[in-house]
Design a protein around this motif. Sequence first.
Motif, PDB file in Angstrom:
ATOM      1  N   UNK A   1       0.813  -1.211   0.000  1.00  0.00           N
ATOM      2  CA  UNK A   1       0.000   0.000   0.000  1.00  0.00           C
ATOM      3  C   UNK A   1       0.853   1.271   0.000  1.00  0.00           C
ATOM      4  N   UNK A   2       1.999   1.194   0.661  1.00  0.00           N
ATOM      5  CA  UNK A   2       2.901   2.355   0.719  1.00  0.00           C
ATOM      6  C   UNK A   2       3.768   2.493  -0.530  1.00  0.00           C
ATOM      7  N   UNK A   3       3.673   1.518  -1.433  1.00  0.00           N
ATOM      8  CA  UNK A   3       4.450   1.580  -2.667  1.00  0.00           C
ATOM      9  C   UNK A   3       5.899   1.153  -2.501  1.00  0.00           C
ATOM     10  N   UNK A   4       6.242   0.573  -1.369  1.00  0.00           N
ATOM     11  CA  UNK A   4       7.609   0.133  -1.120  1.00  0.00           C
ATOM     12  C   UNK A   4       7.897  -1.153  -1.882  1.00  0.00           C
ATOM     13  N   UNK A   5       6.925  -2.031  -1.943  1.00  0.00           N
ATOM     14  CA  UNK A   5       7.027  -3.252  -2.737  1.00  0.00           C
ATOM     15  C   UNK A   5       5.762  -3.364  -3.582  1.00  0.00           C
ATOM     16  N   UNK A   6       5.832  -4.170  -4.606  1.00  0.00           N
ATOM     17  CA  UNK A   6       4.650  -4.411  -5.441  1.00  0.00           C
ATOM     18  C   UNK A   6       4.369  -5.910  -5.420  1.00  0.00           C
ATOM     19  N   UNK A   7       3.167  -6.253  -5.034  1.00  0.00           N
ATOM     20  CA  UNK A   7       2.797  -7.667  -5.036  1.00  0.00           C
ATOM     21  C   UNK A   7       1.696  -7.885  -6.076  1.00  0.00           C
ATOM     22  N   UNK A   8       1.641  -9.111  -6.558  1.00  0.00           N
ATOM     23  CA  UNK A   8       0.605  -9.468  -7.509  1.00  0.00           C
ATOM     24  C   UNK A   8      -0.736  -9.464  -6.803  1.00  0.00           C
ATOM     25  N   UNK A   9      -1.805  -9.403  -7.570  1.00  0.00           N
ATOM     26  CA  UNK A   9      -3.127  -9.493  -6.924  1.00  0.00           C
ATOM     27  C   UNK A   9      -3.227 -10.761  -6.080  1.00  0.00           C
ATOM     28  N   UNK A  10      -3.981 -10.672  -4.989  1.00  0.00           N
ATOM     29  CA  UNK A  10      -4.080 -11.773  -4.036  1.00  0.00           C
ATOM     30  C   UNK A  10      -4.635 -13.033  -4.691  1.00  0.00           C
ATOM     31  N   UNK A  11      -5.386 -12.885  -5.763  1.00  0.00           N
ATOM     32  CA  UNK A  11      -5.950 -14.030  -6.461  1.00  0.00           C
ATOM     33  C   UNK A  11      -4.902 -15.002  -6.968  1.00  0.00           C
ATOM     34  N   UNK A  12      -3.702 -14.514  -7.214  1.00  0.00           N
ATOM     35  CA  UNK A  12      -2.618 -15.373  -7.680  1.00  0.00           C
ATOM     36  C   UNK A  12      -1.977 -16.164  -6.549  1.00  0.00           C
ATOM     37  N   UNK A  13      -2.219 -15.750  -5.324  1.00  0.00           N
ATOM     38  CA  UNK A  13      -1.528 -16.354  -4.184  1.00  0.00           C
ATOM     39  C   UNK A  13      -2.423 -17.188  -3.288  1.00  0.00           C
TER      40      UNK A  13
END
Length: 128
Positions: free
Chosen positions: A33-45
Amino acid sequence: MCGMRQTGRRAGWRRVLWGVVLIVAGTVFLLDQLGIIAIEPIGHWWPGILVVMGVIRIVAPEARRQIASGVTFVLLGLWFFACTRHWHGLGYHNAWPLLLVIIGAEIVLGAALDRLPSGAVEQEPPHA
């Protein structure tokens, strides 16, 4: 009395493990949310939920059979990852035989755990 203490310890470890899982998940989502990391949408995990549930059952079992079911949860999570991510060309249409292997492995492991002497898995850790 000793059995009650062991059950209480296992329940305590389960709570600690779930707490750690929530802390890690919350931290990862916050960093995203802070833009420090980017994660894939939760649907992939989502298969990771099965893996985490399995690991918790393996690490802090309430009964011997939970170790076997924990292994099954982990393997099912990996199977879903393989199918959704097409690891090594696997998909739902050609990876279904692995489900038979996973179910068979749970049956064999469950039977092997049932044959262990009483207390072999539920032993109380040594006191310091």
